[in-house]
Motif scaffolding. Sequence first.
Motif, PDB file in Angstrom:
ATOM      1  N   ALA A 193      27.278  -5.073   5.313  1.00 23.19           N
ATOM      2  CA  ALA A 193      28.266  -5.217   4.210  1.00 23.19           C
ATOM      3  C   ALA A 193      28.931  -6.763   4.161  1.00 23.19           C
ATOM      4  CB  ALA A 193      29.200  -4.155   4.488  1.00 23.19           C
ATOM      5  N   LYS A 194      28.802  -7.294   5.140  1.00 24.90           N
ATOM      6  CA  LYS A 194      29.466  -8.465   5.547  1.00 24.90           C
ATOM      7  C   LYS A 194      28.299  -9.588   4.901  1.00 24.90           C
ATOM      8  CE  LYS A 194      30.994 -12.017   9.004  1.00 24.90           C
ATOM      9  NZ  LYS A 194      31.422 -12.447  10.257  1.00 24.90           N
ATOM     10  N   LEU A 195      27.326  -9.425   5.034  1.00 25.84           N
ATOM     11  CA  LEU A 195      26.123 -10.561   4.468  1.00 25.84           C
ATOM     12  C   LEU A 195      25.927 -10.389   3.381  1.00 25.84           C
ATOM     13  CD1 LEU A 195      23.291 -10.165   7.306  1.00 25.84           C
ATOM     14  CD2 LEU A 195      24.623 -12.291   6.800  1.00 25.84           C
ATOM     15  N   LEU A 196      26.001  -9.214   2.611  1.00 28.87           N
ATOM     16  CA  LEU A 196      26.037  -8.812   1.276  1.00 28.87           C
ATOM     17  C   LEU A 196      27.159  -9.123   0.272  1.00 28.87           C
ATOM     18  CD1 LEU A 196      23.375  -5.751   1.355  1.00 28.87           C
ATOM     19  CD2 LEU A 196      23.113  -8.022   0.561  1.00 28.87           C
ATOM     20  N   LYS A 197      28.180  -9.115   1.269  1.00 26.70           N
ATOM     21  CA  LYS A 197      29.647  -9.349   0.540  1.00 26.70           C
ATOM     22  C   LYS A 197      30.014  -8.189  -0.379  1.00 26.70           C
ATOM     23  CE  LYS A 197      29.703 -14.458   0.705  1.00 26.70           C
ATOM     24  NZ  LYS A 197      29.819 -15.644  -0.186  1.00 26.70           N
ATOM     25  N   ILE A 198      29.997  -7.051   0.315  1.00 27.40           N
ATOM     26  CA  ILE A 198      30.138  -5.734  -0.226  1.00 27.40           C
ATOM     27  C   ILE A 198      31.053  -4.743   0.861  1.00 27.40           C
ATOM     28  CG2 ILE A 198      28.406  -5.368  -1.737  1.00 27.40           C
ATOM     29  CD1 ILE A 198      27.113  -3.566   0.279  1.00 27.40           C
ATOM     30  N   PRO A 199      31.910  -3.985   0.450  1.00 29.93           N
ATOM     31  CA  PRO A 199      32.781  -3.132   1.572  1.00 29.93           C
ATOM     32  C   PRO A 199      31.958  -2.386   2.197  1.00 29.93           C
ATOM     33  CG  PRO A 199      33.650  -2.891  -0.957  1.00 29.93           C
ATOM     34  CD  PRO A 199      32.385  -3.716  -1.059  1.00 29.93           C
ATOM     35  N   PRO A 200      32.054  -2.094   3.421  1.00 28.62           N
ATOM     36  CA  PRO A 200      31.351  -1.461   4.481  1.00 28.62           C
ATOM     37  C   PRO A 200      30.994   0.087   3.740  1.00 28.62           C
ATOM     38  CG  PRO A 200      32.761  -2.551   5.683  1.00 28.62           C
ATOM     39  CD  PRO A 200      33.337  -2.863   4.313  1.00 28.62           C
ATOM     40  N   GLY A 201      30.408   0.653   3.878  1.00 22.52           N
ATOM     41  CA  GLY A 201      29.969   1.906   3.468  1.00 22.52           C
ATOM     42  C   GLY A 201      29.553   2.048   1.876  1.00 22.52           C
ATOM     43  N   SER A 202      29.239   0.855   1.275  1.00 23.65           N
ATOM     44  CA  SER A 202      28.913   0.725  -0.226  1.00 23.65           C
ATOM     45  C   SER A 202      27.579   1.048  -0.139  1.00 23.65           C
ATOM     46  CB  SER A 202      29.085  -0.658  -0.581  1.00 23.65           C
ATOM     47  OG  SER A 202      30.592  -1.055  -0.717  1.00 23.65           O
ATOM     48  N   PRO A 203      26.962   1.769  -1.303  1.00 22.48           N
ATOM     49  CA  PRO A 203      25.530   2.171  -1.243  1.00 22.48           C
ATOM     50  C   PRO A 203      24.628   1.162  -1.239  1.00 22.48           C
ATOM     51  CG  PRO A 203      26.614   2.583  -3.313  1.00 22.48           C
ATOM     52  CD  PRO A 203      27.854   2.045  -2.554  1.00 22.48           C
ATOM     53  N   VAL A 204      23.619   1.191  -0.478  1.00 28.45           N
ATOM     54  CA  VAL A 204      22.589   0.430  -0.650  1.00 28.45           C
ATOM     55  C   VAL A 204      21.181   1.006  -0.627  1.00 28.45           C
ATOM     56  CG1 VAL A 204      23.413  -1.555   0.790  1.00 28.45           C
ATOM     57  CG2 VAL A 204      22.049   0.410   1.922  1.00 28.45           C
ATOM     58  N   LEU A 205      20.116   0.532  -1.683  1.00 31.37           N
ATOM     59  CA  LEU A 205      18.756   0.994  -1.419  1.00 31.37           C
ATOM     60  C   LEU A 205      17.921   0.499  -0.819  1.00 31.37           C
ATOM     61  CD1 LEU A 205      18.651   0.947  -5.369  1.00 31.37           C
ATOM     62  CD2 LEU A 205      19.218   2.947  -4.232  1.00 31.37           C
ATOM     63  N   THR A 206      17.297   1.300   0.184  1.00 30.09           N
ATOM     64  CA  THR A 206      16.340   0.864   1.311  1.00 30.09           C
ATOM     65  C   THR A 206      14.891   1.078   0.980  1.00 30.09           C
ATOM     66  OG1 THR A 206      18.194   1.146   2.772  1.00 30.09           O
ATOM     67  CG2 THR A 206      15.994   0.993   3.774  1.00 30.09           C
ATOM     68  N   THR A 207      14.277   0.188   0.989  1.00 27.68           N
ATOM     69  CA  THR A 207      12.847   0.388   0.859  1.00 27.68           C
ATOM     70  C   THR A 207      12.112   0.059   2.148  1.00 27.68           C
ATOM     71  OG1 THR A 207      12.481  -2.264  -0.065  1.00 27.68           O
ATOM     72  CG2 THR A 207      12.859  -0.279  -1.469  1.00 27.68           C
ATOM     73  N   LYS A 208      10.866   0.748   2.725  1.00 25.81           N
ATOM     74  CA  LYS A 208      10.158   0.503   3.575  1.00 25.81           C
ATOM     75  C   LYS A 208       8.866   0.380   3.111  1.00 25.81           C
ATOM     76  CE  LYS A 208      13.446   3.094   6.446  1.00 25.81           C
ATOM     77  NZ  LYS A 208      13.583   4.184   7.370  1.00 25.81           N
ATOM     78  N   SER A 209       8.220  -0.567   3.492  1.00 29.70           N
ATOM     79  CA  SER A 209       6.675  -0.925   3.049  1.00 29.70           C
ATOM     80  C   SER A 209       5.819  -1.235   3.963  1.00 29.70           C
ATOM     81  CB  SER A 209       6.954  -1.797   1.677  1.00 29.70           C
ATOM     82  OG  SER A 209       7.773  -1.541   0.490  1.00 29.70           O
ATOM     83  N   GLN A 210       4.637  -1.061   3.704  1.00 27.73           N
ATOM     84  CA  GLN A 210       3.356  -1.457   4.646  1.00 27.73           C
ATOM     85  C   GLN A 210       2.523  -2.440   3.301  1.00 27.73           C
ATOM     86  OE1 GLN A 210       2.397   2.437   5.585  1.00 27.73           O
ATOM     87  NE2 GLN A 210       1.890   1.803   7.434  1.00 27.73           N
ATOM     88  N   VAL A 211       2.222  -3.518   3.918  1.00 30.78           N
ATOM     89  CA  VAL A 211       1.438  -4.448   3.034  1.00 30.78           C
ATOM     90  C   VAL A 211       0.263  -5.157   3.657  1.00 30.78           C
ATOM     91  CG1 VAL A 211       1.901  -6.777   1.741  1.00 30.78           C
ATOM     92  CG2 VAL A 211       4.060  -5.334   2.422  1.00 30.78           C
ATOM     93  N   CYS A 212      -0.831  -5.064   2.801  1.00 30.27           N
ATOM     94  CA  CYS A 212      -2.076  -5.440   3.492  1.00 30.27           C
ATOM     95  C   CYS A 212      -2.622  -6.611   2.421  1.00 30.27           C
ATOM     96  CB  CYS A 212      -3.251  -4.277   2.929  1.00 30.27           C
ATOM     97  SG  CYS A 212      -3.548  -3.772   1.303  1.00 30.27           S
TER      98      CYS A 212
ATOM     99  N   THR B 164       0.750  -1.281   0.016  1.00 33.33           N
ATOM    100  CA  THR B 164       0.102  -0.064  -0.165  1.00 33.33           C
ATOM    101  C   THR B 164       0.932   1.215   0.137  1.00 33.33           C
ATOM    102  OG1 THR B 164      -0.110   0.020   2.465  1.00 33.33           O
ATOM    103  CG2 THR B 164      -1.848  -0.863   1.071  1.00 33.33           C
ATOM    104  N   ARG B 165       1.976   1.113   0.444  1.00 33.12           N
ATOM    105  CA  ARG B 165       2.930   2.217   0.388  1.00 33.12           C
ATOM    106  C   ARG B 165       4.584   1.742   0.739  1.00 33.12           C
ATOM    107  NH1 ARG B 165       5.063   5.567   4.877  1.00 33.12           N
ATOM    108  NH2 ARG B 165       5.410   7.855   4.175  1.00 33.12           N
ATOM    109  N   THR B 166       5.224   2.686  -0.173  1.00 33.44           N
ATOM    110  CA  THR B 166       6.657   2.059  -0.129  1.00 33.44           C
ATOM    111  C   THR B 166       7.340   3.516  -0.241  1.00 33.44           C
ATOM    112  OG1 THR B 166       6.470   0.095  -1.192  1.00 33.44           O
ATOM    113  CG2 THR B 166       8.536   0.929  -1.279  1.00 33.44           C
ATOM    114  N   GLN B 167       8.362   3.435   0.840  1.00 33.04           N
ATOM    115  CA  GLN B 167       9.194   4.815   1.021  1.00 33.04           C
ATOM    116  C   GLN B 167      10.701   4.144   0.366  1.00 33.04           C
ATOM    117  OE1 GLN B 167       9.507   6.330   4.830  1.00 33.04           O
ATOM    118  NE2 GLN B 167      11.210   7.760   4.132  1.00 33.04           N
ATOM    119  N   ILE B 168      11.299   4.811  -0.234  1.00 32.20           N
ATOM    120  CA  ILE B 168      12.772   4.497  -0.874  1.00 32.20           C
ATOM    121  C   ILE B 168      13.765   5.339  -0.249  1.00 32.20           C
ATOM    122  CG2 ILE B 168      14.231   3.992  -2.950  1.00 32.20           C
ATOM    123  CD1 ILE B 168      11.713   3.522  -4.485  1.00 32.20           C
ATOM    124  N   GLU B 169      14.888   5.060   0.260  1.00 29.18           N
ATOM    125  CA  GLU B 169      16.205   5.795   0.597  1.00 29.18           C
ATOM    126  C   GLU B 169      17.343   5.235   0.119  1.00 29.18           C
ATOM    127  OE1 GLU B 169      15.862   5.465   4.937  1.00 29.18           O
ATOM    128  OE2 GLU B 169      14.095   6.881   5.257  1.00 29.18           O
TER     129      GLU B 169
END
Length: 255
Positions: A209-228, A195-200
């Motif tokens: 970074a350890k889980l994604l196997k990327i260097p710390p500080g690397s850019p990530v796209l963050t979504t925050k969503s409400q789901v009905c 119903t709503r998604t915010q992107i940062e």
Amino acid sequence: MKPINQPQKGNSLYNQIAQKLIADIEAGVYRPGDRLPSENELATQYSVHRLTARMAITAVVDKDLVYRIQGRGAFVKEEKIDYSLNFNTNFTQTLFNLGYLPCIRIISGKSITVGEELASLLETNVGNSVFRVKLLRAASPTMADSTTVPQMLPLCISISYLLLEKFPDLPVLIYKAHSLYSLLRNHYGIQPRRTRTQIETQAAYKEEAKLLKIPPGSPVLTTKSQVCDQNNELFEYTVSHFRGDRFSLDVSCKD
């Protein structure tokens, strides 16, 4: 390889080397994820000064074909996944439709009590219980045959908060599922709908970074969503961290 001793007219030494590197990338000599020759290796290979080799690599970086990791070198960029965000987005199904073999790994799962902020996001009462599950989502860019183990690339970390009053057995069933939303559809009869998604944009923390196997500080796209569900009742709040080097997010207003 013959050394480049004199620049062609109107073409500098570093540019000639850069053009050769670009041609090799386009021809598949260097594939996504491969490391390019180091500055010292290029300097020796082409009999040029190390600064010239550095300028050549910088020229290829400027073409957005490679990226540098300090202390490790320059690497060919992976092709980005054009990920569509809409009302019915499903990570597993979306990746499968794009030709990837997706999988999930449960990092953690536990029942927690809802505080004020989460209660507001889920439109529920403070003190109610939710199931918090943290997933590492990965995929292989090629389908594997029955004798080959696919090489899984970590792509996204998702943290979901689901109302336990709607899914009382979820803390057990989730460990048998290949997809969270497939479980919700097939076992609970839920049709998820964002119903709503915010992107940062954010910089990856050390743990991410350890889980994604990327260097710390690397850019990530963050979504925050409400789901009905199909009755327009909220049941989930989810936060996802996508690798910025692997995803472009396409936001659609259509079903």
